[in-house]
Scaffold this motif. Structure first.
Motif, PDB file in Angstrom:
ATOM      1  N   GLU A  48      42.437  45.964  40.653  1.00 40.34           N
ATOM      2  CA  GLU A  48      41.316  45.993  40.138  1.00 40.34           C
ATOM      3  C   GLU A  48      41.254  45.660  38.711  1.00 40.34           C
ATOM      4  OE1 GLU A  48      38.718  45.440  41.920  1.00 40.34           O
ATOM      5  OE2 GLU A  48      39.023  46.211  43.851  1.00 40.34           O
ATOM      6  N   LEU A  49      42.029  46.413  37.839  1.00 37.24           N
ATOM      7  CA  LEU A  49      42.242  46.458  36.400  1.00 37.24           C
ATOM      8  C   LEU A  49      42.803  44.817  35.918  1.00 37.24           C
ATOM      9  CD1 LEU A  49      42.590  47.425  33.671  1.00 37.24           C
ATOM     10  CD2 LEU A  49      45.032  48.122  34.156  1.00 37.24           C
ATOM     11  N   ALA A  50      43.738  44.363  36.691  1.00 35.60           N
ATOM     12  CA  ALA A  50      43.981  42.964  36.513  1.00 35.60           C
ATOM     13  C   ALA A  50      42.934  42.044  36.503  1.00 35.60           C
ATOM     14  CB  ALA A  50      45.222  42.576  37.466  1.00 35.60           C
ATOM     15  N   GLU A  51      41.797  42.194  37.503  1.00 32.45           N
ATOM     16  CA  GLU A  51      40.693  41.234  37.822  1.00 32.45           C
ATOM     17  C   GLU A  51      39.735  41.614  36.924  1.00 32.45           C
ATOM     18  OE1 GLU A  51      39.051  42.126  41.629  1.00 32.45           O
ATOM     19  OE2 GLU A  51      40.802  41.003  42.639  1.00 32.45           O
ATOM     20  N   TYR A  52      39.645  42.934  36.315  1.00 39.26           N
ATOM     21  CA  TYR A  52      38.669  42.896  35.063  1.00 39.26           C
ATOM     22  C   TYR A  52      39.199  42.364  33.656  1.00 39.26           C
ATOM     23  CZ  TYR A  52      36.712  45.115  30.932  1.00 39.26           C
ATOM     24  OH  TYR A  52      36.404  45.150  29.753  1.00 39.26           O
ATOM     25  N   LEU A  53      40.398  42.432  33.467  1.00 40.10           N
ATOM     26  CA  LEU A  53      41.050  41.789  32.300  1.00 40.10           C
ATOM     27  C   LEU A  53      40.856  40.499  32.358  1.00 40.10           C
ATOM     28  CD1 LEU A  53      44.350  44.123  32.202  1.00 40.10           C
ATOM     29  CD2 LEU A  53      42.413  44.241  30.452  1.00 40.10           C
ATOM     30  N   GLU A  60      33.592  44.280  38.032  1.00 36.32           N
ATOM     31  CA  GLU A  60      34.974  44.711  37.921  1.00 36.32           C
ATOM     32  C   GLU A  60      35.093  46.160  37.477  1.00 36.32           C
ATOM     33  OE1 GLU A  60      36.908  43.395  39.774  1.00 36.32           O
ATOM     34  OE2 GLU A  60      35.844  41.122  40.005  1.00 36.32           O
ATOM     35  N   LEU A  61      34.322  46.329  36.551  1.00 37.29           N
ATOM     36  CA  LEU A  61      34.577  47.908  35.929  1.00 37.29           C
ATOM     37  C   LEU A  61      34.188  49.001  36.860  1.00 37.29           C
ATOM     38  CD1 LEU A  61      33.565  47.632  31.991  1.00 37.29           C
ATOM     39  CD2 LEU A  61      35.659  48.264  32.859  1.00 37.29           C
ATOM     40  N   ALA A  62      32.955  48.542  37.666  1.00 36.35           N
ATOM     41  CA  ALA A  62      32.313  49.351  38.590  1.00 36.35           C
ATOM     42  C   ALA A  62      33.305  49.596  39.812  1.00 36.35           C
ATOM     43  CB  ALA A  62      31.143  48.751  39.256  1.00 36.35           C
ATOM     44  N   ASP A  63      34.055  48.342  40.056  1.00 39.46           N
ATOM     45  CA  ASP A  63      34.949  48.597  41.055  1.00 39.46           C
ATOM     46  C   ASP A  63      36.196  49.487  40.872  1.00 39.46           C
ATOM     47  OD1 ASP A  63      33.869  46.746  42.935  1.00 39.46           O
ATOM     48  OD2 ASP A  63      34.970  45.168  42.308  1.00 39.46           O
TER      49      ASP A  63
END
Length: 239
Positions: A48-53, A60-63
């Motif tokens: 999830e961090l990679a997807e937000y970045l 993505e922050l909510a995830d």
């Protein structure tokens, strides 16, 4: 949209099966134990961090928050407890509103002086038993050679046990390679049993649950070098 991990599965939200069923798609789900799901969530946290970045989207922050809250719950912390810790740290050290970064003074000084002269230091080559750390853990006596600072790509330790390793665990980053010096035993990897004896090499890839039993003397190499942060206890074993 998240992708499947190298293990061929991924943690999903509770209503995803209903959504897939309503869409007419074929799928399979499995409910697993809290310790096992915790491992999957911590893998998902990286995903999830990679997807937000990549996207920088609020979704993505909510995830990320949803995964963090469930990880905290599985580790015994409520949302309120997590928020209490956050506020305590904010009171002690402040937040991030001022956009401050801490400079590496060695780097700053080097920029001022110009390029450094070639280093004459040579990495440590020989690690002697008298300088190692000896511990006993889950029925295994270990002599740990602290090589990580000089060799981050691998670390080595010597092990002796009369009965085996009374803990099932997993390491998310390091492969474990065992060379059996004396004795025989059984490795249980992802609930599959493998018989071993003197002269055999056992390779347990990163991310695989395992434990072992037997009367053994062996060398264990971890690659990259073992890091406690990525090791997870699954359960105690009665040998």
């Amino acid at each position: 949209m998240t992708s499947f991990t190298e293990h061929g599965h991924k943690a999903i939200r509770d209503r995803i099966p209903d959504i897939l069923r309503d869409s007419g798609r074929d799928f399979a789900v499995k409910e697993i134990s809290d310790p096992e799901f915790l491992l999957e969530l911590e893998r998902k946290l990286e995903e999830e961090l990679a997807e937000y970045l990549e996207s920088k989207e609020a979704e993505e922050l909510a995830d990320l928050l949803e995964v963090i809250y469930r990880i905290a719950e599985l580790r015994g912390f409520s949302k309120e407890a997590l928020e209490s810790v956050r506020l305590k740290k904010r009171k002690e050290s402040g937040g991030f509103e001022k956009n401050l970064i801490l400079l590496n003074m060695a780097d700053e000084n080097r920029l001022c002086r110009g390029p450094p002269a070639a280093s004459k230091e040579f990495p440590r080559v020989v690690f002697r038993p008298e300088n190692s750390e000896v511990i006993e853990k889950y029925g295994v006596r270990m002599r740990i050679y602290t090589t990580r600072a000089d060799s981050p790509n691998a670390a080595v330790l010597y092990q002796e046990t009369e009965s085996g390793h009374a803990e099932e665990f997993v390491h998310e980053k390091s492969d474990f390679l065992y060379y059996i010096l004396e004795g025989s035993g059984t490795w249980i990897v992802e609930d599959r049993e493998f018989e071993v004896r003197s002269g055999d090499v056992v390779v347990v890839p990163a991310g695989k649950r395992f434990w072992f039993r037997g009367n053994l003397k062996q060398i264990c190499i971890t690659a990259p070098a073992w890091d406690e942060r990525y090791e997870r206890h699954i359960r105690d074993i009665e040998l």
